[in-house]
Design a protein around this motif. Structure first.
Motif, PDB file in Angstrom:
ATOM      1  N   ASP A   1       0.810  -1.222   0.000  1.00  0.00           N
ATOM      2  CA  ASP A   1       0.000   0.000   0.000  1.00  0.00           C
ATOM      3  C   ASP A   1       0.844   1.272   0.000  1.00  0.00           C
ATOM      4  N   TYR A   2       1.988   1.254   0.678  1.00  0.00           N
ATOM      5  CA  TYR A   2       2.889   2.406   0.654  1.00  0.00           C
ATOM      6  C   TYR A   2       4.291   1.953   0.990  1.00  0.00           C
TER       7      TYR A   2
ATOM      8  N   THR B   1      14.136   6.743  -5.183  1.00  0.00           N
ATOM      9  CA  THR B   1      12.905   6.030  -4.850  1.00  0.00           C
ATOM     10  C   THR B   1      11.688   6.796  -5.350  1.00  0.00           C
ATOM     11  N   ALA B   2      11.678   8.104  -5.129  1.00  0.00           N
ATOM     12  CA  ALA B   2      10.563   8.928  -5.592  1.00  0.00           C
ATOM     13  C   ALA B   2      10.441   8.884  -7.119  1.00  0.00           C
ATOM     14  N   GLU B   3      11.569   8.952  -7.794  1.00  0.00           N
ATOM     15  CA  GLU B   3      11.552   8.924  -9.262  1.00  0.00           C
ATOM     16  C   GLU B   3      11.063   7.567  -9.771  1.00  0.00           C
ATOM     17  N   GLN B   4      11.522   6.484  -9.148  1.00  0.00           N
ATOM     18  CA  GLN B   4      11.131   5.143  -9.589  1.00  0.00           C
ATOM     19  C   GLN B   4       9.646   4.885  -9.326  1.00  0.00           C
ATOM     20  N   VAL B   5       9.163   5.315  -8.179  1.00  0.00           N
ATOM     21  CA  VAL B   5       7.754   5.111  -7.840  1.00  0.00           C
ATOM     22  C   VAL B   5       6.846   5.940  -8.732  1.00  0.00           C
ATOM     23  N   ASN B   6       7.248   7.177  -8.988  1.00  0.00           N
ATOM     24  CA  ASN B   6       6.529   8.048  -9.924  1.00  0.00           C
ATOM     25  C   ASN B   6       5.040   8.171  -9.579  1.00  0.00           C
TER      26      ASN B   6
ATOM     27  N   VAL C   1       2.381   4.801  -5.658  1.00  0.00           N
ATOM     28  CA  VAL C   1       1.961   4.509  -4.286  1.00  0.00           C
ATOM     29  C   VAL C   1       2.484   5.630  -3.390  1.00  0.00           C
ATOM     30  N   PRO C   2       1.860   5.853  -2.224  1.00  0.00           N
ATOM     31  CA  PRO C   2       2.370   6.868  -1.300  1.00  0.00           C
ATOM     32  C   PRO C   2       3.765   6.514  -0.779  1.00  0.00           C
ATOM     33  N   LEU C   3       4.507   7.561  -0.401  1.00  0.00           N
ATOM     34  CA  LEU C   3       5.863   7.399   0.113  1.00  0.00           C
ATOM     35  C   LEU C   3       6.001   8.081   1.470  1.00  0.00           C
ATOM     36  N   VAL C   4       6.767   7.439   2.349  1.00  0.00           N
ATOM     37  CA  VAL C   4       7.106   7.992   3.660  1.00  0.00           C
ATOM     38  C   VAL C   4       8.628   8.038   3.744  1.00  0.00           C
ATOM     39  N   ALA C   5       9.164   9.145   4.252  1.00  0.00           N
ATOM     40  CA  ALA C   5      10.610   9.308   4.409  1.00  0.00           C
ATOM     41  C   ALA C   5      11.001   9.148   5.873  1.00  0.00           C
TER      42      ALA C   5
ATOM     43  N   SER D   1      15.559  21.026   5.333  1.00  0.00           N
ATOM     44  CA  SER D   1      16.145  21.064   3.990  1.00  0.00           C
ATOM     45  C   SER D   1      15.532  20.011   3.059  1.00  0.00           C
ATOM     46  N   PHE D   2      14.656  19.172   3.599  1.00  0.00           N
ATOM     47  CA  PHE D   2      14.020  18.125   2.787  1.00  0.00           C
ATOM     48  C   PHE D   2      12.894  18.739   1.977  1.00  0.00           C
ATOM     49  N   ASP D   3      12.990  18.661   0.662  1.00  0.00           N
ATOM     50  CA  ASP D   3      12.031  19.376  -0.181  1.00  0.00           C
ATOM     51  C   ASP D   3      11.477  18.524  -1.315  1.00  0.00           C
ATOM     52  N   ASN D   4      11.447  17.194  -1.102  1.00  0.00           N
ATOM     53  CA  ASN D   4      10.940  16.325  -2.155  1.00  0.00           C
ATOM     54  C   ASN D   4       9.424  16.173  -1.997  1.00  0.00           C
ATOM     55  N   PRO D   5       8.630  16.725  -2.913  1.00  0.00           N
ATOM     56  CA  PRO D   5       7.175  16.732  -2.765  1.00  0.00           C
ATOM     57  C   PRO D   5       6.530  15.365  -2.962  1.00  0.00           C
ATOM     58  N   ALA D   6       7.309  14.361  -3.345  1.00  0.00           N
ATOM     59  CA  ALA D   6       6.741  13.029  -3.583  1.00  0.00           C
ATOM     60  C   ALA D   6       6.390  12.310  -2.285  1.00  0.00           C
ATOM     61  N   TYR D   7       6.908  12.805  -1.163  1.00  0.00           N
ATOM     62  CA  TYR D   7       6.714  12.113   0.117  1.00  0.00           C
ATOM     63  C   TYR D   7       5.543  12.708   0.882  1.00  0.00           C
ATOM     64  N   GLN D   8       4.669  11.830   1.374  1.00  0.00           N
ATOM     65  CA  GLN D   8       3.450  12.253   2.054  1.00  0.00           C
ATOM     66  C   GLN D   8       3.612  12.402   3.568  1.00  0.00           C
ATOM     67  N   ALA D   9       4.663  11.816   4.147  1.00  0.00           N
ATOM     68  CA  ALA D   9       4.813  11.840   5.602  1.00  0.00           C
ATOM     69  C   ALA D   9       6.252  11.527   5.976  1.00  0.00           C
ATOM     70  N   ILE D  10       6.551  11.737   7.264  1.00  0.00           N
ATOM     71  CA  ILE D  10       7.860  11.427   7.837  1.00  0.00           C
ATOM     72  C   ILE D  10       7.679  10.398   8.951  1.00  0.00           C
ATOM     73  N   LEU D  11       8.532   9.392   8.959  1.00  0.00           N
ATOM     74  CA  LEU D  11       8.623   8.444  10.068  1.00  0.00           C
ATOM     75  C   LEU D  11       9.865   8.803  10.867  1.00  0.00           C
ATOM     76  N   SER D  12       9.688   9.077  12.168  1.00  0.00           N
ATOM     77  CA  SER D  12      10.815   9.565  12.966  1.00  0.00           C
ATOM     78  C   SER D  12      10.979   8.736  14.242  1.00  0.00           C
TER      79      SER D  12
END
Length: 295
Positions: A39-40, A65-70, A73-77, A93-104
């Protein structure tokens, strides 16, 4: 956050024999996950061996990863650390709009108090507009995020939207579910506990085993979400041996050996991790063959 319900996978980082990143292997893995119905995807979690990657390598992997997924599916960084100031710089400084959320992940090694954990995540929440998933894994961090701290963070910061729980503490899980704000997500961080956690109200899993068996992992979560627990239990028990072998000599060495058996990528890890022993390799080869034949 309906796009983070279900089965997410904490992607491994494939390496070449010389220790460099195997981007062809990563592309194979990503396609295998998407074809398998995951799912993601979570990039740069613990399973990605982030502790041995440079800042430049992490950025390259996130971007690739963002480029390959295109957008398929949703992405989490994954962004975590025990130096809060440095972590905030990375997130800002993280500016990749392909990611929907952060796991910390909760700060490790320092063993902060609950107030320290709260203030750390408060700073993280204020550093980004992205939704944040807390990650409680005391076996790695040396400290626990208490129920009270989780609920306090979930209540005070609207972009803290869930917690990946790998504490193996069912009283803890139950109290989170009893006290959490509406919409706050409890996510399993332990493959072997996904089914029982979902029976308590967890919405899915961020899986390690799913790297090798995405179809089965996603099906297990789907069964649970649809209340088909008889089918879920059957699949849960089929996966137990794989779960054990995946972690018996450390993560991600076990699942990387499985991926090698499946022909997805190699089994190379970076020191201080080492590949699994010959005995475990043989057990994994048999288990992978058996589970593949069943499904």
């Amino acid at each position: 956050m309906n796009n983070l319900l279900g089965a997410g996978v904490a992607l491994i980082t494939p390496f070449n024999n010389d220790g460099s990143i195997d981007f062809d292997g990563l592309a194979n893995l990503i396609e295998y996950q998407i074809t398998g119905g995951m799912d993601y995807l979570v990039s740069m979690g613990t399973t990605g061996e982030v502790a041995t990657l440079t800042k430049e390598e992490k950025k390259k992997i996130l971007d690739f990863t963002a480029e390959q997924v295109n957008g398929r599916v949703p992405l989490v960084a994954g962004f975590g650390g025990n130096n809060t100031a440095e972590l905030l710089d990375q997130i800002k400084s993280f500016d990749n709009p392909a990611y929907q959320a952060i796991l910390s992940v909760s700060p490790y090694y320092n063993k902060p108090t609950q107030e320290g954990i709260y203030q750390h995540y408060k700073a993280v929440a204020q550093a980004t507009t992205l939704p944040i998933i807390l990650y409680n894994v005391p076996g790695r961090t040396g400290s626990m995020i208490s129920v009270e701290t989780i609920i306090r963070l979930a209540t005070n910061f609207k972009n803290i939207i869930g917690v990946k729980e790998a504490s193996a503490n069912f009283e803890h899980f139950t109290r989170i579910m009893a006290k959490k704000p509406e919409g706050f997500l409890l996510i399993s961080g332990d493959d072997a506990l996904t089914l029982p956690m979902m029976s308590l109200g967890a919405v899915g899993v961020i899986t390690v085993v799913g790297n090798a068996f995405p179809k089965q992992t996603q099906k297990l979560v789907k069964y649970c979400n649809e209340w088909h627990y008889e089918e879920a239990r059957k699949l849960h028990y089929e996966l137990l041996n794989i779960d054990d072998l995946c972690f018996i000599e450390g993560n991600p060495a076990g699942v990387k050996e499985m991926l090698k058996e499946l022909g997805i990528c190699g089994n190379h890890v970076r020191l201080p991790l080492v590949p699994v022993s010959e005995e475990t390799k043989q057990k994994i080869a048999i288990a992978v063959k058996d589970l593949t034949a069943q499904n």
